[in-house]
Scaffold this motif. Structure first.
Motif, PDB file in Angstrom:
ATOM      1  N   MET A   1       0.840  -1.250   0.241  1.00 37.14           N
ATOM      2  CA  MET A   1      -0.237  -0.111  -0.082  1.00 37.14           C
ATOM      3  C   MET A   1       0.875   1.237   0.046  1.00 37.14           C
ATOM      4  SD  MET A   1      -3.325   0.406   0.204  1.00 37.14           S
ATOM      5  CE  MET A   1      -3.087   1.951  -0.880  1.00 37.14           C
ATOM      6  N   GLN A   2       1.882   1.160   0.911  1.00 34.96           N
ATOM      7  CA  GLN A   2       2.739   2.502   0.962  1.00 34.96           C
ATOM      8  C   GLN A   2       3.538   2.668  -0.276  1.00 34.96           C
ATOM      9  OE1 GLN A   2       6.164   3.249   1.582  1.00 34.96           O
ATOM     10  NE2 GLN A   2       6.838   1.392   1.506  1.00 34.96           N
ATOM     11  N   THR A   3       4.020   1.584  -0.806  1.00 34.15           N
ATOM     12  CA  THR A   3       4.915   1.784  -2.105  1.00 34.15           C
ATOM     13  C   THR A   3       3.895   2.086  -3.159  1.00 34.15           C
ATOM     14  OG1 THR A   3       6.297  -0.062  -1.580  1.00 34.15           O
ATOM     15  CG2 THR A   3       6.128   0.240  -3.733  1.00 34.15           C
ATOM     16  N   ALA A   4       2.748   1.923  -3.361  1.00 32.90           N
ATOM     17  CA  ALA A   4       1.905   2.354  -4.658  1.00 32.90           C
ATOM     18  C   ALA A   4       1.620   3.784  -4.253  1.00 32.90           C
ATOM     19  CB  ALA A   4       0.385   1.446  -4.285  1.00 32.90           C
ATOM     20  N   ILE A   5       1.150   4.133  -3.215  1.00 30.61           N
ATOM     21  CA  ILE A   5       1.097   5.769  -2.741  1.00 30.61           C
ATOM     22  C   ILE A   5       2.283   6.256  -3.157  1.00 30.61           C
ATOM     23  CG2 ILE A   5       0.603   7.532  -1.108  1.00 30.61           C
ATOM     24  CD1 ILE A   5      -1.031   5.305   0.328  1.00 30.61           C
TER      25      ILE A   5
ATOM     26  N   LEU B   1      -2.848   6.124  -9.566  1.00 34.26           N
ATOM     27  CA  LEU B   1      -3.993   6.718  -8.433  1.00 34.26           C
ATOM     28  C   LEU B   1      -5.336   5.638  -8.362  1.00 34.26           C
ATOM     29  CD1 LEU B   1      -5.109   8.528  -6.269  1.00 34.26           C
ATOM     30  CD2 LEU B   1      -6.040  10.072  -7.863  1.00 34.26           C
ATOM     31  N   GLU B   2      -5.724   5.245  -9.490  1.00 31.21           N
ATOM     32  CA  GLU B   2      -6.658   4.027  -9.487  1.00 31.21           C
ATOM     33  C   GLU B   2      -6.025   3.026  -8.898  1.00 31.21           C
ATOM     34  OE1 GLU B   2      -9.848   4.716 -10.310  1.00 31.21           O
ATOM     35  OE2 GLU B   2      -9.439   6.764 -10.988  1.00 31.21           O
ATOM     36  N   LYS B   3      -5.016   2.439  -9.269  1.00 29.45           N
ATOM     37  CA  LYS B   3      -4.566   1.404  -8.437  1.00 29.45           C
ATOM     38  C   LYS B   3      -4.177   1.572  -7.015  1.00 29.45           C
ATOM     39  CE  LYS B   3       0.002  -1.479  -8.212  1.00 29.45           C
ATOM     40  NZ  LYS B   3       1.308  -1.546  -8.618  1.00 29.45           N
TER      41      LYS B   3
ATOM     42  N   ALA C   1      -6.684   0.134  -1.713  1.00 31.08           N
ATOM     43  CA  ALA C   1      -7.018   0.459  -0.450  1.00 31.08           C
ATOM     44  C   ALA C   1      -8.508   0.020  -0.216  1.00 31.08           C
ATOM     45  CB  ALA C   1      -7.170   2.392  -0.474  1.00 31.08           C
ATOM     46  N   GLY C   2      -9.197  -0.500  -1.134  1.00 32.73           N
ATOM     47  CA  GLY C   2     -10.656  -0.852  -0.638  1.00 32.73           C
ATOM     48  C   GLY C   2     -10.435  -1.848   0.347  1.00 32.73           C
TER      49      GLY C   2
END
Length: 252
Positions: free
Chosen positions: A198-202, A226-228, A233-234
Motif C-alpha cells: 500500500m505505501q509503495t503504491a502511494i 492513483l486508480e491502482k 485501498a478498498g
C-alpha cells in the motif's frame, strides 16, 4: 512493552543509520543513502508512537540535531530519483537534468565535506532519544494501532489530494517501521506485506505526480497509478489485520 525493547530498537537503528551514511559518503552508493534515510524515519516513527501513547512526553525534539543531515540527504535522493524517472520521458529537457545533477552534487559534497559534524549530530540525536525513553503500556500500543488503522482507512478512501495522500503514507510508515518492536504487544497481527504494498503504491504515484509538474506526459500514467492505489485501498482495515490462524498460514 518494556523500555529495554525500545532502547534496543533505537540502538540498532542508530548504528545502522551511521553505517549507511558512511557507506554513501565513501562510495556514493544510493542504496546506502536510502537506508540512512529509512533509518532516520524509523527513529522518528519510534518517537511518534511514544508521543502518541504518552501525552505528556515530547521526545521528537531529541532528533533535531540530525535534521540538517536528513535534509541534505533528501536533496541528493530526490534529485537522483528525478533523474531516474525522466529517463522514461522522451525528450526530457537537458537543462532539467543538468539542474538536478548540480543539486545532487552540491548536497552530496556538503555531506562529505562536513562528515565529522554529521556523524556527531547523528550520534547526539540517537543518544538523546535513548535517554528520553519511557515504558509504553501494551494497551496503549494497541489503541494507537487501532486508531491509526481506522484513520488511515478513512484517509485513503476520502482523499485524492497529493499532500493528503502523502500524509496517509507517512502514517502507514510509522506503523510499519514500529512493527518489529511491537508485534509481541499487538492483539491483532498485521499483514506487513499488504501494508508495504500500500505505501509503495502511494509513493510511486506521488513521485509521478510531482514529476508531472515538469513533464505533462506523465499525467495520464499518474492517474492510472492513483486508480491502482484506490483499488488497493478498498477494505483497507480488513486486509491490513490478520487473525492468528491467518498469520500462521502466511508463515508456512
Amino acid at each position: 512493552m518494556q523500555k529495554k525493547e525500545i532502547k534496543v530498537q533505537i540502538k540498532n537503528e542508530g548504528r545502522a543509520a551511521k553505517r549507511s551514511l558512511h557507506g554513501f559518503i565513501k562510495k556514493g552508493n544510493q542504496d546506502k543513502l536510502h537506508k540512512f534515510r529509512v533509518g532516520i524515519k524509523k527513529l522518528r516513527a519510534i518517537a511518534s508512537m511514544i508521543e502518541q501513547t504518552n501525552a505528556r512526553i515530547d521526545i521528537s525534539k531529541a532528533l533535531k540535531p540530525v535534521r540538517d543531515t536528513y535534509k541534505l540527504s533528501g536533496k541528493v535522493r530526490d534529485s537522483y530519483l528525478h533523474l531516474k524517472l525522466v529517463k522514461t520521458v522522451s525528450g526530457a529537457h537537458k537543462k532539467y537534468r543538468s539542474r538536478e545533477k548540480l543539486v545532487m552534487k552540491k548536497a552530496g559534497n556538503k555531506l562529505s565535506k562536513y562528515r565529522p559534524h554529521h556523524f556527531r549530530m547523528l550520534h547526539r540525536a540517537w543518544k538523546s532519544l535513548l535517554r528520553s525513553v519511557p515504558k509504553v503500556k501494551d494497551k496503549k500500543v494497541n489503541a494507537f494501532y487501532e486508531t491509526e488503522l481506522r484513520g488511515i482507512e478513512t484517509c485513503l478512501i476520502s482523499n485524492t489530494g497529493v499532500e493528503q495522500m502523502h500524509g496517509c503514507r507517512k502514517r502507514l510508515k510509522v506503523l510499519i517501521y514500529n512493527l518489529p518492536m511491537v508485534h509481541g504487544s499487538l492483539d491483532k497481527p498485521l499483514d506487513e506485506d499488504y501494508l508495504q504494498q500500500m505505501q509503495t503504491a502511494i509513493g510511486d504515484w506521488h513521485d509521478h505526480v510531482l514529476a508531472a509538474d515538469q513533464f505533462p506526459e506523465l499525467v495520464d500514467q499518474s492517474q492510472q497509478m492513483l486508480e491502482k492505489v484506490k483499488v488497493l485501498a478498498g477494505n483497507f482495515y480488513a486486509l491490513a489485520t490478520l487473525h492468528k490462524d491467518q498469520l500462521t498460514s502466511k508463515r508456512r
